[in-house]
Enzyme design. Sequence first.
Site, PDB file in Angstrom:
ATOM      1  N   ARG A 133       0.429  -1.551  -0.185  1.00  0.00           N
ATOM      2  CA  ARG A 133       0.036   0.039  -0.048  1.00  0.00           C
ATOM      3  C   ARG A 133       0.470   0.918   0.394  1.00  0.00           C
ATOM      4  NH1 ARG A 133      -5.920  -0.365   1.736  1.00  0.00           N
ATOM      5  NH2 ARG A 133      -6.481  -2.614   0.913  1.00  0.00           N
ATOM      6  N   ARG A 154      -3.134   6.753   1.435  1.00  0.00           N
ATOM      7  CA  ARG A 154      -3.494   7.913   1.377  1.00  0.00           C
ATOM      8  C   ARG A 154      -2.613   8.955   3.277  1.00  0.00           C
ATOM      9  NH1 ARG A 154      -8.812   4.741   3.281  1.00  0.00           N
ATOM     10  NH2 ARG A 154      -7.161   2.986   3.104  1.00  0.00           N
ATOM     11  N   ARG A 157      -6.455  11.740  -5.541  1.00  0.00           N
ATOM     12  CA  ARG A 157      -7.770  10.780  -5.525  1.00  0.00           C
ATOM     13  C   ARG A 157      -8.771  11.561  -5.953  1.00  0.00           C
ATOM     14  NH1 ARG A 157     -11.225   8.726  -5.016  1.00  0.00           N
ATOM     15  NH2 ARG A 157     -12.046   7.050  -3.295  1.00  0.00           N
ATOM     16  N   ASP A 176      -6.930  -2.679  -7.398  1.00  0.00           N
ATOM     17  CA  ASP A 176      -7.002  -3.414  -6.471  1.00  0.00           C
ATOM     18  C   ASP A 176      -7.382  -4.661  -6.565  1.00  0.00           C
ATOM     19  OD1 ASP A 176      -7.879  -2.525  -3.601  1.00  0.00           O
ATOM     20  OD2 ASP A 176      -9.467  -3.923  -4.408  1.00  0.00           O
ATOM     21  N   TYR A 222     -14.913 -12.124  -0.827  1.00  0.00           N
ATOM     22  CA  TYR A 222     -15.290 -10.750  -0.915  1.00  0.00           C
ATOM     23  C   TYR A 222     -16.854 -10.759  -1.778  1.00  0.00           C
ATOM     24  CZ  TYR A 222     -11.736  -8.615   1.440  1.00  0.00           C
ATOM     25  OH  TYR A 222     -10.932  -7.515   2.704  1.00  0.00           O
TER      26      TYR A 222
HETATM   27  O1  CP3 Z   1       0.155  -1.732  -2.493  1.00  0.00           O
HETATM   28  C1  CP3 Z   1      -0.682  -0.947  -3.546  1.00  0.00           C
HETATM   29  O2  CP3 Z   1       0.272  -0.194  -3.408  1.00  0.00           O
HETATM   30  C2  CP3 Z   1      -1.164  -0.772  -4.630  1.00  0.00           C
HETATM   31  C3  CP3 Z   1      -2.477  -0.969  -4.550  1.00  0.00           C
HETATM   32  C4  CP3 Z   1      -3.468  -1.803  -3.723  1.00  0.00           C
HETATM   33  C5  CP3 Z   1      -4.789  -1.669  -3.109  1.00  0.00           C
HETATM   34  N1  CP3 Z   1      -5.110  -2.732  -2.734  1.00  0.00           N
HETATM   35  C6  CP3 Z   1      -4.906   0.327  -3.381  1.00  0.00           C
HETATM   36  C7  CP3 Z   1      -6.220   0.159  -2.437  1.00  0.00           C
HETATM   37  C8  CP3 Z   1      -3.330  -3.359  -3.941  1.00  0.00           C
HETATM   38  C9  CP3 Z   1      -2.613  -4.326  -3.828  1.00  0.00           C
HETATM   39  C10 CP3 Z   1      -4.276  -3.711  -3.199  1.00  0.00           C
HETATM   40  C11 CP3 Z   1      -4.749  -4.601  -2.601  1.00  0.00           C
HETATM   41  C12 CP3 Z   1      -5.910  -5.690  -1.935  1.00  0.00           C
HETATM   42  N2  CP3 Z   1      -7.505  -4.568  -1.950  1.00  0.00           N
HETATM   43  C13 CP3 Z   1      -6.557  -6.401  -0.812  1.00  0.00           C
HETATM   44  C14 CP3 Z   1      -5.010  -7.068  -0.253  1.00  0.00           C
HETATM   45  C15 CP3 Z   1      -3.641  -6.165   0.723  1.00  0.00           C
HETATM   46  C16 CP3 Z   1      -4.045  -6.798   1.942  1.00  0.00           C
HETATM   47  O3  CP3 Z   1      -4.000  -5.292   2.377  1.00  0.00           O
HETATM   48  O4  CP3 Z   1      -4.861  -7.442   2.533  1.00  0.00           O
HETATM   49  C17 CP3 Z   1      -7.129  -6.198  -0.515  1.00  0.00           C
HETATM   50  C18 CP3 Z   1      -7.611  -7.491   0.874  1.00  0.00           C
HETATM   51  C19 CP3 Z   1      -8.144  -5.062  -0.951  1.00  0.00           C
HETATM   52  C20 CP3 Z   1      -9.706  -5.363  -0.730  1.00  0.00           C
HETATM   53  C21 CP3 Z   1     -10.129  -3.430  -0.729  1.00  0.00           C
HETATM   54  N3  CP3 Z   1      -9.384  -2.766  -0.906  1.00  0.00           N
HETATM   55  C22 CP3 Z   1      -9.985  -3.424   0.930  1.00  0.00           C
HETATM   56  C23 CP3 Z   1     -10.713  -4.346   1.802  1.00  0.00           C
HETATM   57  C24 CP3 Z   1     -10.454  -1.371   0.941  1.00  0.00           C
HETATM   58  C25 CP3 Z   1     -10.686  -0.743   1.972  1.00  0.00           C
HETATM   59  C26 CP3 Z   1      -9.284  -0.367   2.374  1.00  0.00           C
HETATM   60  C27 CP3 Z   1      -8.926   0.470   3.201  1.00  0.00           C
HETATM   61  O5  CP3 Z   1      -7.680   0.542   2.934  1.00  0.00           O
HETATM   62  O6  CP3 Z   1     -10.244   1.140   3.079  1.00  0.00           O
HETATM   63  C28 CP3 Z   1      -9.965  -1.428  -0.201  1.00  0.00           C
HETATM   64  C29 CP3 Z   1      -9.547  -0.257  -0.977  1.00  0.00           C
HETATM   65  C30 CP3 Z   1      -7.861   0.482  -1.483  1.00  0.00           C
HETATM   66  N4  CP3 Z   1      -7.277  -0.088  -2.728  1.00  0.00           N
HETATM   67  C31 CP3 Z   1      -7.102   1.977  -0.965  1.00  0.00           C
HETATM   68  C32 CP3 Z   1      -6.082   1.674  -1.609  1.00  0.00           C
HETATM   69  C33 CP3 Z   1      -4.909   2.399  -1.619  1.00  0.00           C
HETATM   70  C34 CP3 Z   1      -7.836   2.995  -0.166  1.00  0.00           C
HETATM   71  C35 CP3 Z   1      -8.904   3.508  -1.327  1.00  0.00           C
HETATM   72  C36 CP3 Z   1      -9.065   5.339  -1.273  1.00  0.00           C
HETATM   73  O7  CP3 Z   1      -8.046   5.722  -1.911  1.00  0.00           O
HETATM   74  O8  CP3 Z   1      -9.852   5.624  -1.458  1.00  0.00           O
END
Ligand code: CP3
Length: 353
Positions: free
Chosen positions: A34, A38, A47, A84, A160
């Site tokens: 990640r 944010r 964003r 994602d 999910y």
């Molecule tokens: O790592 C990186 O920088 C690359 C991008 C990336 C994102 N999600 C961006 C993201 C990667 C590799 C993921 C993987 C992901 N997404 C996983 C596996 C890794 C982990 O964290 O366990 C999972 C389970 C998801 C599903 C997901 N996406 C959830 C549960 C959420 C909400 C939680 C949160 O952090 O808000 C997301 C949203 C998400 N994916 C964000 C980002 C940067 C935040 C959304 C935003 O910026 O508004």
Amino acid sequence: MEPGLRTGAPGADKKILRVLAGETLDPPPVWMMRQAGRYLPEYRAIRATAKSFIDFCYTPALAAEATLQPIRRFGFDAAILFSDILVVPDAFGQPVSFETGEGPRLDPIETPEGLSRLAGRIDLGRLAPVFETIRLVKADLPAETTFLGFCGAPWTVASYMIAGRGTPDQGPARLFAYRHPEAFQRLIDRLVAGSIDYLCAQLEAGVDAVQIFDSWSGVLPGQEFRRWCFEPVRAIAAGVRARHPEARIIAFPRAANPHLAAVAALAEIDCVGLDTSADLAAVARDVQPLKPVQGNLDPLALLAGGAALDAAVREIRAKLRGRPYVFNLGHGITPPTPIAHVERMLELVREAR
Ligand code: CP3
């Protein structure tokens, strides 16, 4: 220069690819899960220009910019594609949205009949913006930076799809798998096939290596882990290898400590990601002799900073330095983490010893 040996040719000077091939580097190369996100003001700024998070993922200019931001600011050794794991259900016809502050939302699959709503095969056309993002990033990425693609492991993605949202323990998917094992197997098989196609298309668009995130593998008992996590991840890695024999593959079976050595023993896997709970002495003894590892700084030690951060980074370096590893976090960085703490982490990771 020999034909085909241009700067930036696969493996030429990319430290992470060298570690994945079995070389020990000290100081180790480093990136963060990640890392585009944010906690970065420049991420929050772009964003804010997108209608929704999923729109953001599907807008190549924005997604490429988000991918590159942490490379420009910190010079990480890897860039990870900004996208994602839940674009895969979207490409099977189960639309996904992200409610601000609430996480993902999908129309849940509550019965075996619900699976008929899904397409038989992944629609890679729907994911064309992701491949375009890869091409844009590739054109701007420093030659020494490894470019990582990824997908979610079938169990994590399915959990999910069944629940329609994040849950504390993926209870809905576990119940579905116990009640309807054959239907669940069909869903997993479909995700395996789709993930192979998706990862191969990412490699063809230009990523150097791929990571398979199994964020929820830790909630399954042993036999269930074998069936729903281990076997599908092995099948994906084998399927990708069959088409791209040189592909480098990182598996991240989160919170699955009893199974790390078994995953490392898989011929198809080049590196095992460690989450925060991994016991590094046991990893150094049982896992690293089999494969390079990646991890595992606690994101909360990074958030806390100070003496706790210094001690945690030094401990990882001391325990893993004898064999190949990539420095990373044990899970994603949290939004309130100060930039100065990331800078301090990098100073400690890059310090000569
Ligand atoms: O790592 C990186 O920088 C690359 C991008 C990336 C994102 N999600 C961006 C993201 C990667 C590799 C993921 C993987 C992901 N997404 C996983 C596996 C890794 C982990 O964290 O366990 C999972 C389970 C998801 C599903 C997901 N996406 C959830 C549960 C959420 C909400 C939680 C949160 O952090 O808000 C997301 C949203 C998400 N994916 C964000 C980002 C940067 C935040 C959304 C935003 O910026 O508004």
